[in-house]
Design an enzyme around this catalytic site. Structure first.
Site: not given
Length: 360
Positions: A132, A136, A197, A199-200, A236, A265
């Site tokens: 993915n 967010f 994450s 993805n940022t 996390k 994560n």
């Protein structure tokens, strides 16, 4: 079905029952579309007050010996739903009734954001994995706080996962996290700071101790300002951290008296995978979750347990069966979370896993 066959089914990573028949139809849809349909059904069930029906269908009969006491809360059993499934805190009560002893909503950011362009969620069925790059996507902390404030508090433990808004510069990250914490903190049973994450852009840079410490300090102050008692605060981390960086985060967590660490994560690595390389390359960037994370997530868990004996550790990453769950518990996890296995195995997942733990 004989007890022996039932045990085998609960020890399997394959779907069971009606979901086994429905899954091909869902897989004919884009992954995010199928997820939104599932969330819509859960929202409808919650709006209709159908939690008791869901409990009757999906709640396990956990042995009392499986209950867990952690950071001031009692968990009926160790399995919870990881952040990322209910990003906007719209169906957490239905999910708490669906077999999980706790649900972590989010990731919530200070500002509403659309996330990354679609497609951004991909199945790797042969690997029992997902990739993915959602980014967010959520309606923001204020909207989440309004929904959380309407919680019935009839069952389970509720966590909230917070992350940095994409438009916020790294220099302002601490105040961005603090705003979210101030909004959702009064309604959370525990709070998780997500700095892991992929993805940022730049988010994982915040895992370095010198950047993470001021974030955690500001979050602590903002979250507790409207509470009579401090909210349990966790961080996390990513499985891709070097071992020495895992140790540094563990030392910081001890120094700041955090309630615990969520490990781990998603990963940006792409091994080991059986999916053809051209398919992986076509998907592109994103965080990999599911079965391929088993080994590294377990390694990080063991390293953390050796470093921080008193802290609560929530193990997540590749937990699919009762055997996986028992391995993490024996390695030092207090609690467990799953996400990808729930997607692949369907609504009976939690019941099957906890029933399997109870039998053993």
């Amino acid at each position: 079905m004989s007890p022996k066959n039932g045990s085998a089914e609960r020890g399997s990573a394959e779907p069971s029952g009606l979901y086994r028949l429905l899954r091909p139809a869902l897989y004919a849809l884009p992954a995010e579309t199928a997820h939104n349909l599932a969330m819509g059904a859960l929202q409808a069930a919650q709006a209709a007050g159908a939690e008791e029906l869901l409990e009757g269908l999906y709640a396990p009969e956990a042995e009392p010996s499986l209950s867990v006491e952690a950071f001031g809360h009692r968990f009926a059993h160790p399995l919870g739903l990881a952040a990322g499934f209910d990003k906007d805190a719209v169906a957490f009560e239905a999910l708490l009734a669906s077999g999980f002893s706790f649900v972590e909503v989010g990731t919530v950011t200070a500002h509403p954001q659309r996330g990354n362009p679609r497609p951004r969620l991909f199945r790797l069925p042969g690997d029992r994995a997902l990739i993915n790059r959602m980014g967010f996507n959520n309606g923001g902390a204020e909207a989440a706080a309004r929904r959380l404030s309407r919680r019935k508090r009839a069952r389970g433990v509720l966590g909230v996962n917070i992350g940095k808004s994409k438009t916020t510069p790294e220099a302002d990250a601490a105040s961005d996290y603090a705003f979210s914490a101030g909004q959702v903190g009064p309604h959370a049973d525990y709070l998780v700071v997500n700095v892991s994450s992929p993805n940022t852009p730049g988010l994982r840079n915040l895992q370095s101790v010198e950047k993470l410490e001021p974030i955690l300090r500001q979050v602590r102050g903002a979250a507790d300002r409207k509470r009579l008692t401090p909210v349990p605060l966790l961080v996390k981390i990513a499985p891709d951290l070097a071992d020495e960086d895992v140790d540094a985060v563990a030392q910081l967590a001890t120094h700041l008296k955090l309630a615990g660490i969520v490990a781990t994560n998603t990963t940006i690595k792409r091994e080991p995978l059986g999916t053809p390389r051209d398919r992986i390359d076509a998907i592109g960037a994103g965080g990999l979750s599911g079965a391929p994370l088993k080994t590294r997530s377990l390694e990080v868990l063991r390293r953390l347990r050796a470093a921080v004996p008193p802290l609560t550790l929530i193990a997540v990453g590749g937990i699919e069966t009762a055997d996986d769950a028992r391995q993490r518990l024996e390695a030092g996890a207090n609690l467990l979370q799953a996400y990808t296995a729930y997607v692949y195995q369907g609504p009976t997942f939690a019941k099957r896993l906890i029933d399997g733990l109870s039998e053993r």
